[in-house]
Design a protein around this motif. Structure first.
Motif, PDB file in Angstrom:
ATOM      1  N   CYS A 127       0.804  -1.213   0.000  1.00  0.00           N
ATOM      2  CA  CYS A 127       0.000   0.000   0.000  1.00  0.00           C
ATOM      3  C   CYS A 127       0.839   1.265   0.000  1.00  0.00           C
ATOM      4  O   CYS A 127       0.299   2.371   0.033  1.00  0.00           O
ATOM      5  N   ASN A 128       2.155   1.101  -0.049  1.00  0.00           N
ATOM      6  CA  ASN A 128       3.024   2.270  -0.120  1.00  0.00           C
ATOM      7  C   ASN A 128       4.228   1.921  -0.971  1.00  0.00           C
ATOM      8  O   ASN A 128       4.386   0.774  -1.407  1.00  0.00           O
ATOM      9  N   ALA A 129       5.088   2.910  -1.200  1.00  0.00           N
ATOM     10  CA  ALA A 129       6.305   2.679  -1.967  1.00  0.00           C
ATOM     11  C   ALA A 129       7.203   1.682  -1.233  1.00  0.00           C
ATOM     12  O   ALA A 129       6.957   1.323  -0.076  1.00  0.00           O
ATOM     13  N   HIS A 130       8.252   1.223  -1.920  1.00  0.00           N
ATOM     14  CA  HIS A 130       9.202   0.314  -1.285  1.00  0.00           C
ATOM     15  C   HIS A 130       9.665   0.944   0.031  1.00  0.00           C
ATOM     16  O   HIS A 130      10.019   2.123   0.090  1.00  0.00           O
ATOM     17  N   THR A 131       9.679   0.157   1.092  1.00  0.00           N
ATOM     18  CA  THR A 131       9.959   0.674   2.433  1.00  0.00           C
ATOM     19  C   THR A 131      11.291   1.407   2.515  1.00  0.00           C
ATOM     20  O   THR A 131      11.386   2.486   3.113  1.00  0.00           O
ATOM     21  N   ARG A 132      12.326   0.830   1.914  1.00  0.00           N
ATOM     22  CA  ARG A 132      13.649   1.471   1.974  1.00  0.00           C
ATOM     23  C   ARG A 132      13.615   2.818   1.245  1.00  0.00           C
ATOM     24  O   ARG A 132      14.194   3.796   1.707  1.00  0.00           O
ATOM     25  N   PHE A 133      12.950   2.853   0.098  1.00  0.00           N
ATOM     26  CA  PHE A 133      12.815   4.105  -0.647  1.00  0.00           C
ATOM     27  C   PHE A 133      12.113   5.150   0.209  1.00  0.00           C
ATOM     28  O   PHE A 133      12.552   6.308   0.284  1.00  0.00           O
ATOM     29  N   SER A 134      11.018   4.764   0.856  1.00  0.00           N
ATOM     30  CA  SER A 134      10.261   5.707   1.676  1.00  0.00           C
ATOM     31  C   SER A 134      11.106   6.259   2.810  1.00  0.00           C
ATOM     32  O   SER A 134      11.118   7.477   3.061  1.00  0.00           O
ATOM     33  N   TYR A 135      11.818   5.378   3.495  1.00  0.00           N
ATOM     34  CA  TYR A 135      12.682   5.820   4.586  1.00  0.00           C
ATOM     35  C   TYR A 135      13.720   6.829   4.095  1.00  0.00           C
ATOM     36  O   TYR A 135      13.962   7.861   4.729  1.00  0.00           O
ATOM     37  N   SER A 299       2.860  15.321  -2.078  1.00  0.00           N
ATOM     38  CA  SER A 299       3.620  14.299  -1.359  1.00  0.00           C
ATOM     39  C   SER A 299       4.984  14.001  -1.981  1.00  0.00           C
ATOM     40  O   SER A 299       5.154  14.056  -3.199  1.00  0.00           O
ATOM     41  N   LEU A 300       5.940  13.642  -1.123  1.00  0.00           N
ATOM     42  CA  LEU A 300       7.249  13.193  -1.577  1.00  0.00           C
ATOM     43  C   LEU A 300       7.183  11.749  -2.046  1.00  0.00           C
ATOM     44  O   LEU A 300       7.901  11.337  -2.958  1.00  0.00           O
ATOM     45  N   GLU A 301       6.370  10.962  -1.374  1.00  0.00           N
ATOM     46  CA  GLU A 301       6.162   9.559  -1.750  1.00  0.00           C
ATOM     47  C   GLU A 301       4.784   9.145  -1.264  1.00  0.00           C
ATOM     48  O   GLU A 301       4.310   9.622  -0.243  1.00  0.00           O
ATOM     49  N   GLU A 302       4.148   8.262  -2.038  1.00  0.00           N
ATOM     50  CA  GLU A 302       2.787   7.851  -1.724  1.00  0.00           C
ATOM     51  C   GLU A 302       2.576   6.397  -2.112  1.00  0.00           C
ATOM     52  O   GLU A 302       3.423   5.780  -2.767  1.00  0.00           O
ATOM     53  N   GLY A 303       1.417   5.878  -1.696  1.00  0.00           N
ATOM     54  CA  GLY A 303       0.988   4.568  -2.162  1.00  0.00           C
ATOM     55  C   GLY A 303      -0.066   4.760  -3.229  1.00  0.00           C
ATOM     56  O   GLY A 303       0.166   4.569  -4.412  1.00  0.00           O
ATOM     57  N   TYR A 304      -1.215   5.191  -2.802  1.00  0.00           N
ATOM     58  CA  TYR A 304      -2.301   5.471  -3.736  1.00  0.00           C
ATOM     59  C   TYR A 304      -2.905   6.853  -3.481  1.00  0.00           C
ATOM     60  O   TYR A 304      -3.354   7.510  -4.390  1.00  0.00           O
TER      61      TYR A 304
END
Length: 729
Positions: A127-135, A299-304
């Motif tokens: 439901c979101n971007a790749h976890t490492r990318f988000s961090y 947003s900088l990063e999102e899921g949907y």
């Protein structure tokens, strides 16, 4: 539901409380949508806070009746691990009753392994971007702003969470990606397209709906932000853009959400502006959306970004960053900006403040989008993903599978929802068009291929002009032919936003290579076409701007003339601040915007991979009885005139070599060079052209091998010099 298809039996494992807030609400809506689509759903969840439809079986793993195991008491990590263990054991008892297992992060490892042991395919919700990318993205932005995230914050780096989730990513048969942005963050980390499946989320049209009352003209614009006021949501970008816009003078920015204290302190000066109102957490979001003009989500990063779909459903025009859902389509039903581009966002806000007609048009388009993005439609799409995943897992050909992926550099994916009464025509269909009353004759499937190099100054304008077409291509492959500037990044960003755009990248050969180099790049894209049933194909340069009805008009011309094999428009180039027509014979179509009928394309055998390709193609077509024509009413702007990248001398040498390769008659070359003596710069183009032609002789360059075509070319040239009727005008 198709009664001839086997009912899909789903074990849906959700380790949190189904029906609570945020992802818990998303999961609850998914279950309802799946049941409505015809799936047989068995849910295992930590707890149930909202009712589910009749026919859905629910087992709570961390609750018995009113007795619940508090997540805070044993810790979220242990609670999810306990859920995972319980579900994995239950799979053993009901393996024969399950076709597919749907899991969620942090509670899936044992469940996935248990399913594998019984030969059951698994999908993992992402439901979101790749976890490492988000961090990483959030960490960099926090450091730039000077904001520290508290321990345990969802966006703060957590090694344990990352380790578990990356292992889940690795073990699941497929990851469910709700947006192109999410998918790309996995592709960039080495995941293959086959490991990813595109689905979508939605909104509840019973809660979010447009106001029935007509909007009264207002002096000020109302912009709304809804959600957790966190760094990753880009609230600082929204504030900065708002205060730079003309709308802030008379309008209002409403912020409905709770701030992290350190973040609020950093933004204190902007939050104190009289046009900004911080509302805190609100329970009347649907009403706020109906009362607001635009919703902002930079947003900088999102899921949907469910809030985008909810805004669209409420008739509130979204302004979103490219990291958000592609449900927001630039200049169609909303406006899109690059992540962090405050100037662009500010200009968009000002534009809607000053142009209420545009705001109204975008709002009307948003409302027309509603049937595509409901939870009902999302359930249908998710069920299709299940079918395709099951078929792939067991090696069965499934003609109903509609989710396809491209193995390109960017891993583009297209989603074609099955035709249902709840699904409107989408722009990602084979050919989409805005006016349902448009004549059927123009609804044809066409594809575009664009080799580009060092076009950062122009490529965005070219893409925007294609995006704005009244009839869009089914597929557009843009090949970055070793650019040394930002061209590659720009086309990647557009490819993230539009599923029908595919970005490919070639290594830098060190220089431009006209003719042969262009064709090498062109065919590298041609070989990657996914569309097999296209009817027309175009070669479009990356520095051309088209009118919105350009391709619609081309398609009409093909319909009107059954022998029209190749067509295009005329180019206007800027000269001393004025646009001047690039004159050429009517039967010649400039190489910057060639458009071919497929049967003609097949007859001529495509394009030769050498200089002169853009002349040989139409001469060959004429020889075979096809018409070729540039239409004077089809106007396009050529930002870089023919040969501008190479210079007058090099461009003329290239053209002379192309004439040699194409088998031009020596007498025709003499006449051609004599005519060019009077062109500025005087003598240069004439001598360079002759040099290019003679260098072909000296270097024994390979000429086209079709002797009949060479004879035809020379015959037409002689006829032209003698002022006789011929195909050359």
């Amino acid at each position: 539901m198709d009664k001839n298809k086997k009912t899909i039996r789903v074990l849906y494992s959700f380790p949190n409380k189904l029906g609570a807030q945020r992802i818990c609400y998303t999961a609850w809506q998914q279950v309802i949508g799946l049941a409505a689509a015809g799936a047989e759903v068995t849910v295992f969840t930590g707890g149930l806070l909202r009712p589910v439809p009749d026919g859905v079986t629910v087992h709570t793993t961390l609750a018995r009746g009113k007795l619940r195991i508090p997540y805070k008491l044993i810790g979220s990590k242990r609670a999810m691990a306990l859920h995972d263990s319980i579900v994995s054991r239950r799979i053993k008892a009901m393996a024969s009753e399950i076709d597919i297992v749907h899991t969620w992060p942090q509670g899936a490892l044992r469940t996935i392994e248990a399913a594998k042991s019984f030969g059951i395919p698994t999908v993992l919700e992402r439901c979101n971007a790749h976890t490492r990318f988000s961090y990483e993205v959030v960490r960099r932005e926090c450091e730039r702003l000077g904001v520290s995230l508290p321990n345990g914050h969802e966006s703060a780096f957590n090694e344990d969470v990352l380790r578990v989730e990356e292992e889940e990513f690795r073990r699941a048969d497929r990851l469910l990606c709700p947006s192109e942005f999410v998918a790309k963050t996995f592709l960039d980390r080495g995941f293959s397209p086959g490991q990813l499946a595109r689905h979508t989320y939605g909104f509840d049209e019973k809660v979010y709906y447009p106001s029935s009352e007509p909007r009264e003209p207002r002096q000020g614009l109302t912009m709304l932000f809804v959600g957790v006021c966190a760094v990753r949501k880009g609230v600082h970008y929204a504030l900065e853009a708002w205060l730079k816009s003309s709308a802030s003078e008379t309008g209002t920015l409403l912020i409905a959400g709770e701030f992290l204290p350190a973040y609020a302190e950093k933004l204190k000066s902007m939050l104190s502006h009289p046009s900004v109102h911080v509302l805190g957490h609100r329970n009347n979001v649907p009403e706020l959306m109906r009362q607001s003009d635009i919703l902002v989500l930079p947003s900088l990063e999102e899921g949907y970004a469910l809030v985008i779909a909810e805004a669209i459903g409420s008739g509130c025009v979204p302004l979103a960053s490219e990291a958000c859902t592609e449900s927001c389509r630039h200049m169609d039903n909303g406006l899109v900006h690059r992540v962090g581009d405050v100037d662009a966002l500010s200009q968009q806000i000002s534009m809607l403040h000053e142009d209420r007609a545009l705001l109204h048009r975008l709002r009307e388009a948003s409302v027309r989008t509603i049937p595509e993005i409901t939870w009902t439609a999302a359930g249908v799409r998710l069920l299709q993903v299940y079918r395709e995943t099951i078929a792939a897992y067991h090696g069965i050909k499934d003609d109903s599978a509609v989710y396809t992926m491209d193995n390109s550099h960017r891993g583009s994916m297209t989603v074609s929802p099955p035709p249902t009464t709840a699904t409107a025509v989408s722009r990602t269909d084979s050919v989409a068009y805005e006016d349902a009353a448009m004549s059927p004759c123009v609804v044809k499937k066409y594809v575009l291929i664009s080799p580009v190099r060092d076009e950062e100054a122009y490529i965005a304008k070219t893409i925007d002009s294609v995006v704005s077409q009244t009839v869009r291509p089914a597929e557009w492959i843009i090949i970055d032919d070793g650019s040394r500037d930002d061209t590659g990044r720009i086309i990647d960003e557009y490819a993230l936003r539009y599923p029908w755009i595919v970005a490919l990248h070639r290594t830098d050969r060190g220089h431009r290579l006209a003719g042969a180099g262009v064709m090498e790049a062109f065919y590298s894209g041609y070989e990657r076409l996914r569309s097999e049933d296209w009817e027309f194909i175009g070669k479009l340069d990356g520095d051309v701007i088209l009118e919105p009805e350009y391709f619609e008009t081309c398609l009409r011309r093909f319909t009107e003339d059954a022998k029209l094999g190749l067509c295009g428009g005329v180019l206007y180039c800027e000269d001393d601040g004025q646009l001047k027509l690039d004159r050429h014979p009517e039967n010649h179509v400039r190489g910057a915007l060639k458009f071919y009928r497929r049967s003609c394309w097949n007859n001529i055998g495509g394009l030769i991979k050498s200089p002169g390709w853009d002349t040989v193609d139409e001469i060959h077509a004429n020889m075979l009885g096809w018409h070729t024509k540039s239409f004077s009413d089809l106007k396009a702007i050529h930002n870089r005139p023919n040969g501008a990248a190479a210079g007058a001398w090099n461009d003329s040498v290239k053209n002379g070599r192309a004439d040699y390769v194409s088998g031009y008659h020596p007498a025709f070359i003499v006449a051609k060079c004599a005519k060019r003596l009077l062109q500025k710069p005087y003598g240069v183009r004439s001598f360079a052209h002759a040099y290019g032609y003679l260098s072909g002789y000296a270097g024994k360059a390979v000429r086209i091998g079709n002797k009949d075509l060479v004879r035809y070319i020379r015959n037409q040239q002689i006829r032209r010099m003698l002022f006789l009727e011929g195909s050359w005008k």
